[in-house]
Design a protein around this motif. Structure first.
Motif, PDB file in Angstrom:
ATOM      1  N   LYS A 252       0.818  -1.219   0.000  1.00  0.00           N
ATOM      2  CA  LYS A 252       0.000   0.000   0.000  1.00  0.00           C
ATOM      3  C   LYS A 252       0.851   1.268   0.000  1.00  0.00           C
ATOM      4  N   GLY A 253       1.862   1.285   0.850  1.00  0.00           N
ATOM      5  CA  GLY A 253       2.631   2.515   1.030  1.00  0.00           C
ATOM      6  C   GLY A 253       3.839   2.648   0.125  1.00  0.00           C
ATOM      7  N   HIS A 254       4.341   1.530  -0.435  1.00  0.00           N
ATOM      8  CA  HIS A 254       5.594   1.587  -1.189  1.00  0.00           C
ATOM      9  C   HIS A 254       5.515   0.901  -2.552  1.00  0.00           C
ATOM     10  N   GLY A 255       4.353   0.351  -2.890  1.00  0.00           N
ATOM     11  CA  GLY A 255       4.196  -0.288  -4.196  1.00  0.00           C
ATOM     12  C   GLY A 255       5.014  -1.552  -4.355  1.00  0.00           C
ATOM     13  N   ILE A 256       5.318  -2.223  -3.239  1.00  0.00           N
ATOM     14  CA  ILE A 256       6.132  -3.442  -3.279  1.00  0.00           C
ATOM     15  C   ILE A 256       5.238  -4.651  -3.033  1.00  0.00           C
ATOM     16  N   ASP A 257       5.187  -5.554  -3.993  1.00  0.00           N
ATOM     17  CA  ASP A 257       4.377  -6.766  -3.861  1.00  0.00           C
ATOM     18  C   ASP A 257       5.272  -7.919  -3.419  1.00  0.00           C
ATOM     19  N   LEU A 258       5.105  -8.366  -2.198  1.00  0.00           N
ATOM     20  CA  LEU A 258       5.847  -9.526  -1.682  1.00  0.00           C
ATOM     21  C   LEU A 258       4.864 -10.597  -1.221  1.00  0.00           C
ATOM     22  N   SER A 259       3.900 -10.884  -2.078  1.00  0.00           N
ATOM     23  CA  SER A 259       2.846 -11.833  -1.709  1.00  0.00           C
ATOM     24  C   SER A 259       3.239 -13.288  -1.961  1.00  0.00           C
ATOM     25  N   GLY A 260       4.401 -13.500  -2.593  1.00  0.00           N
ATOM     26  CA  GLY A 260       4.910 -14.858  -2.769  1.00  0.00           C
ATOM     27  C   GLY A 260       4.026 -15.751  -3.606  1.00  0.00           C
ATOM     28  N   PRO A 261       3.682 -16.960  -3.105  1.00  0.00           N
ATOM     29  CA  PRO A 261       3.868 -17.434  -1.724  1.00  0.00           C
ATOM     30  C   PRO A 261       5.177 -18.187  -1.469  1.00  0.00           C
ATOM     31  N   TYR A 262       6.054 -18.318  -2.501  1.00  0.00           N
ATOM     32  CA  TYR A 262       7.320 -19.034  -2.314  1.00  0.00           C
ATOM     33  C   TYR A 262       8.446 -18.012  -2.184  1.00  0.00           C
ATOM     34  N   TYR A 263       9.353 -18.274  -1.224  1.00  0.00           N
ATOM     35  CA  TYR A 263      10.421 -17.310  -0.948  1.00  0.00           C
ATOM     36  C   TYR A 263      11.758 -18.018  -0.742  1.00  0.00           C
ATOM     37  N   ALA A 264      12.811 -17.297  -1.114  1.00  0.00           N
ATOM     38  CA  ALA A 264      14.175 -17.685  -0.743  1.00  0.00           C
ATOM     39  C   ALA A 264      14.932 -16.405  -0.427  1.00  0.00           C
ATOM     40  N   VAL A 265      15.983 -16.525   0.371  1.00  0.00           N
ATOM     41  CA  VAL A 265      16.805 -15.368   0.737  1.00  0.00           C
ATOM     42  C   VAL A 265      18.258 -15.650   0.352  1.00  0.00           C
ATOM     43  N   ILE A 266      18.869 -14.671  -0.310  1.00  0.00           N
ATOM     44  CA  ILE A 266      20.310 -14.700  -0.587  1.00  0.00           C
ATOM     45  C   ILE A 266      20.945 -13.578   0.226  1.00  0.00           C
ATOM     46  N   LYS A 267      22.014 -13.907   0.957  1.00  0.00           N
ATOM     47  CA  LYS A 267      22.701 -12.911   1.779  1.00  0.00           C
ATOM     48  C   LYS A 267      24.165 -12.847   1.347  1.00  0.00           C
ATOM     49  N   ALA A 268      24.704 -11.635   1.291  1.00  0.00           N
ATOM     50  CA  ALA A 268      26.091 -11.444   0.874  1.00  0.00           C
ATOM     51  C   ALA A 268      26.802 -10.522   1.848  1.00  0.00           C
ATOM     52  N   ARG A 269      27.947 -10.971   2.331  1.00  0.00           N
ATOM     53  CA  ARG A 269      28.728 -10.176   3.276  1.00  0.00           C
ATOM     54  C   ARG A 269      30.117  -9.949   2.708  1.00  0.00           C
ATOM     55  N   LEU A 270      30.523  -8.695   2.599  1.00  0.00           N
ATOM     56  CA  LEU A 270      31.854  -8.365   2.086  1.00  0.00           C
ATOM     57  C   LEU A 270      32.931  -8.749   3.099  1.00  0.00           C
ATOM     58  N   ASP A 271      34.055  -9.236   2.594  1.00  0.00           N
ATOM     59  CA  ASP A 271      35.239  -9.440   3.415  1.00  0.00           C
ATOM     60  C   ASP A 271      36.115  -8.205   3.219  1.00  0.00           C
ATOM     61  N   LEU A 272      35.916  -7.221   4.074  1.00  0.00           N
ATOM     62  CA  LEU A 272      36.559  -5.921   3.873  1.00  0.00           C
ATOM     63  C   LEU A 272      38.066  -5.968   4.091  1.00  0.00           C
ATOM     64  N   GLU A 273      38.557  -7.020   4.749  1.00  0.00           N
ATOM     65  CA  GLU A 273      40.001  -7.138   4.946  1.00  0.00           C
ATOM     66  C   GLU A 273      40.700  -7.672   3.697  1.00  0.00           C
ATOM     67  N   SER A 274      39.936  -8.266   2.778  1.00  0.00           N
ATOM     68  CA  SER A 274      40.550  -8.916   1.621  1.00  0.00           C
ATOM     69  C   SER A 274      41.025  -7.932   0.559  1.00  0.00           C
ATOM     70  N   GLY A 275      40.546  -6.682   0.619  1.00  0.00           N
ATOM     71  CA  GLY A 275      40.927  -5.714  -0.411  1.00  0.00           C
ATOM     72  C   GLY A 275      42.269  -5.046  -0.181  1.00  0.00           C
ATOM     73  N   GLY A 276      42.852  -5.254   1.008  1.00  0.00           N
ATOM     74  CA  GLY A 276      44.155  -4.659   1.294  1.00  0.00           C
ATOM     75  C   GLY A 276      44.136  -3.139   1.409  1.00  0.00           C
ATOM     76  N   ARG A 277      42.972  -2.582   1.789  1.00  0.00           N
ATOM     77  CA  ARG A 277      42.836  -1.132   1.891  1.00  0.00           C
ATOM     78  C   ARG A 277      42.311  -0.748   3.278  1.00  0.00           C
ATOM     79  N   THR A 278      42.699   0.434   3.745  1.00  0.00           N
ATOM     80  CA  THR A 278      42.143   0.973   4.985  1.00  0.00           C
ATOM     81  C   THR A 278      40.871   1.732   4.631  1.00  0.00           C
ATOM     82  N   LEU A 279      39.760   1.322   5.234  1.00  0.00           N
ATOM     83  CA  LEU A 279      38.462   1.874   4.844  1.00  0.00           C
ATOM     84  C   LEU A 279      37.836   2.680   5.972  1.00  0.00           C
ATOM     85  N   THR A 280      37.188   3.748   5.594  1.00  0.00           N
ATOM     86  CA  THR A 280      36.406   4.528   6.538  1.00  0.00           C
ATOM     87  C   THR A 280      34.984   3.982   6.561  1.00  0.00           C
TER      88      THR A 280
END
Length: 442
Positions: free
Chosen positions: A174-202
Motif C-alpha cells: 500500500k505505502g511503497h508499491g512493493i508486492d511480496l505476496s509470494g507465496p514461495y520465498y528464498a533469501v540470498i545474503k552477501a557479506r563483504l570481506d573488507l580485509e581482503s581488499g588490502g585497503r584501509t576503509l572509513t
C-alpha cells in the motif's frame, strides 16, 4: 578482449558468423566453434568463454539445455540464442533462462553485431558503475539511500520473531508499491570481506561498497527476477526472491541451481569489479510468509560455513546436514565424514558412467543430493583434480588403451568413450596427449 563460442550444427553458419565477428572490429581474443551442445560444454569447461552464441535446435541437446548447463559451470557466461523459429514460447523460455537476446534466422549481419556489442558492453556496465562510485567518493558522491521506512519494513519481515508478516506485506504494497505476496520465498545474503581488499576503509567507504554490491545485484537480477534487495544494520546485503504459484510450478527450471548461479555470479562480480572477497549464503525455498524468518536464518547459517571452508565462498543451506531435531551444527568429524562420502559416491558414479554421452555435473550432483557448486568444490578439495578433468582423464586413458590394443576405428573409439563427434574427440585427445589418435597408433 573477449572469447566467443559459436554453436550450430550447420558448419556453414558457424563459419559465416566467425568470419563476420573476426572482421567486426570488436575486441575479440578468441573465436571457438562447436557443432553440438556436448562439444560446446567442453569448450566452456576448458576455455574462458565470455559469450555463447547458440542455435536453439541441435539434435540431442537443445540450445536451452546447453545454456542451462553452461550457466551451472560458469554462471557469468552471457548467451545469445539464434533460431529458425519465430515462436513466442521459445523466446520467452530463452529469456527466462537468462539469454540476453533471441535472434531469428536468417540473421541480419548488422542486427547480429549490434546484439553482440550490446551484450559485451552490458558485461562492463557494472564495472564502470562500481568503479565510478568508488572514484566519486572524494567528490561528494551522494548515494540514493533506500527509504528508511521501506528498509525497516523489509528488515522486520526477515526477523525470526516478527508477528503479523501479512500486515507488513500489506503495508509494503500500500505505502511503497512493493508486492511480496509470494507465496514461495528464498533469501540470498552477501557479506563483504573488507580485509581482503588490502585497503584501509572509513565508515563512508563501507557504506559506499554496500551500495555498490546492491548495484551489482540489481544488474545481475535485472527484470527477469521478482525480488527486493536491501542491507541490514550489520552491513549484509539481503535479497528476498519470490515466486508465484504459477512460476514455481514451472518444473522446466531448477530453481536451486538458478539461486546458486546468482550467488556465484554475485561473488565473481564483487571480486572482479570491487576487488573484495564476498561470502554468499543461500536459503532453501519455503512456502508462506511465516517462513521468511526461517529463510533469513538459513542464509545466515549457510554463510557460517565459510569458517570451515575458507577457500569457498558460496554456500547453499541445503548442502549441509544439520541435526534433524536440534538444528545443531555438525562437528568437524561429522562434516569430514559426510564430505568424504559425497566424493566417494561421486567418484564411483563417474567411474561407472564416464563413457555415457551427455554426462553432466548436474547429473552427478543429483545422484549425491547436493548442488553442483558444492560437489565441484568438494571433489577438487578432496582429490586435487577438477571433476570434469577427472572425467576427461578416464575417457582419454580408455581411448589410449583401445588405440594401442585394438583395431577399432577413430569413430568407434570416440563412441565408446562418450563423444558424439570423432573430430571433437580428436581435438580433446591431441590437447591431452600432445599427439593425434592416428599419430599414437603409429
Amino acid at each position: 578482449m573477449y572469447n566467443i563460442l559459436i554453436v550450430d550444427d550447420e558448419p556453414l553458419i558457424c563459419e559465416g558468423l566467425t568470419q563476420l565477428l573476426s572482421t567486426s572490429g570488436i575486441a575479440i581474443k578468441g573465436l571457438f566453434n562447436a557443432h553440438s551442445g556436448y562439444e560446446a560444454l567442453d569448450y566452456i569447461r576448458m576455455e574462458d568463454i565470455d559469450l555463447l552464441v547458440t542455435d536453439i535446435q541441435m539434435g540431442s541437446m537443445s540450445g536451452i539445455e546447453l545454456m542451462q548447463q553452461a550457466k551451472i559451470i560458469k554462471p557469468w557466461v552471457q548467451v545469445i540464442i539464434i533460431s529458425a523459429h519465430e515462436t513466442f514460447q521459445y523466446a520467452q523460455l530463452a529469456i527466462r533462462f537468462g539469454a540476453k537476446d533471441y535472434l531469428i534466422k536468417p540473421l541480419n549481419s548488422e542486427q547480429f553485431l549490434s546484439s553482440v556489442r550490446h551484450v559485451l558492453l552490458h558485461m562492463d556496465k557494472t564495472a564502470r558503475d562500481s568503479e565510478q562510485m568508488l572514484s566519486d567518493l572524494n567528490d561528494g558522491f551522494r548515494m540514493r539511500e533506500p527509504l528508511p521506512v521501506r528498509m525497516e519494513l523489509l528488515k522486520s519481515l526477515l526477523e525470526p520473531h516478527t508477528g503479523n508478516r501479512e500486515a507488513i506485506i500489506a503495508e509494503l504494497a500500500k505505502g511503497h508499491g512493493i508486492d511480496l505476496s509470494g507465496p514461495y520465498y528464498a533469501v540470498i545474503k552477501a557479506r563483504l570481506d573488507l580485509e581482503s581488499g588490502g585497503r584501509t576503509l572509513t565508515k563512508r567507504d563501507d557504506e559506499l561498497l554496500q551500495y555498490a554490491v546492491l548495484n551489482i545485484a540489481g544488474e545481475l537480477l535485472g527484470k527477469e527476477w521478482d525480488y527486493q534487495s536491501f542491507y541490514d544494520s550489520g552491513g549484509t546485503v539481503c535479497i528476498i526472491i519470490q515466486w508465484t504459484e504459477a512460476k514455481y510450478g514451472d518444473s522446466s527450471v531448477d530453481k536451486v541451481n538458478q539461486l546458486e548461479m546468482i550467488g556465484r555470479s554475485l561473488h565473481f562480480n564483487v571480486d572482479k569489479f570491487l576487488g573484495f572477497g564476498c561470502v554468499v549464503g543461500i536459503s532453501q525455498i519455503l512456502k508462506g510468509a511465516d517462513f521468511l524468518g526461517v529463510t533469513n536464518e538459513q542464509g545466515d547459517k549457510a554463510m557460517r560455513w565459510s569458517r570451515q571452508f575458507k577457500d569457498h565462498y558460496v554456500f547453499y543451506y541445503g548442502d549441509f546436514k544439520w541435526g534433524v531435531y536440534s538444528e545443531e551444527e555438525p562437528t568437524e568429524e561429522e562434516i569430514n565424514a559426510q564430505n568424504n562420502l559425497i566424493v566417494e559416491r561421486a567418484t564411483r558414479y563417474i567411474n561407472a558412467n564416464y563413457a555415457q554421452k551427455g554426462l553432466t555435473l548436474n547429473e552427478v550432483a543429483l545422484k549425491n543430493h547436493v548442488s553442483p557448486n558444492y560437489l565441484s568444490y568438494l571433489f577438487k578439495k578432496n582429490t586435487g583434480c577438477n571433476l570434469w578433468e577427472y572425467v576427461i582423464k578416464l575417457r582419454m586413458e580408455e581411448s589410449k588403451r583401445l588405440i594401442q590394443t585394438t583395431d577399432l576405428r577413430r569413430y568407434e573409439i570416440s563412441e565408446l568413450v562418450g563423444y558424439e563427434s570423432p573430430e571433437h574427440f580428436s581435438k580433446i585427445f591431441k590437447k591431452y596427449f600432445g599427439v593425434s589418435p592416428s599419430e599414437m597408433k603409429k
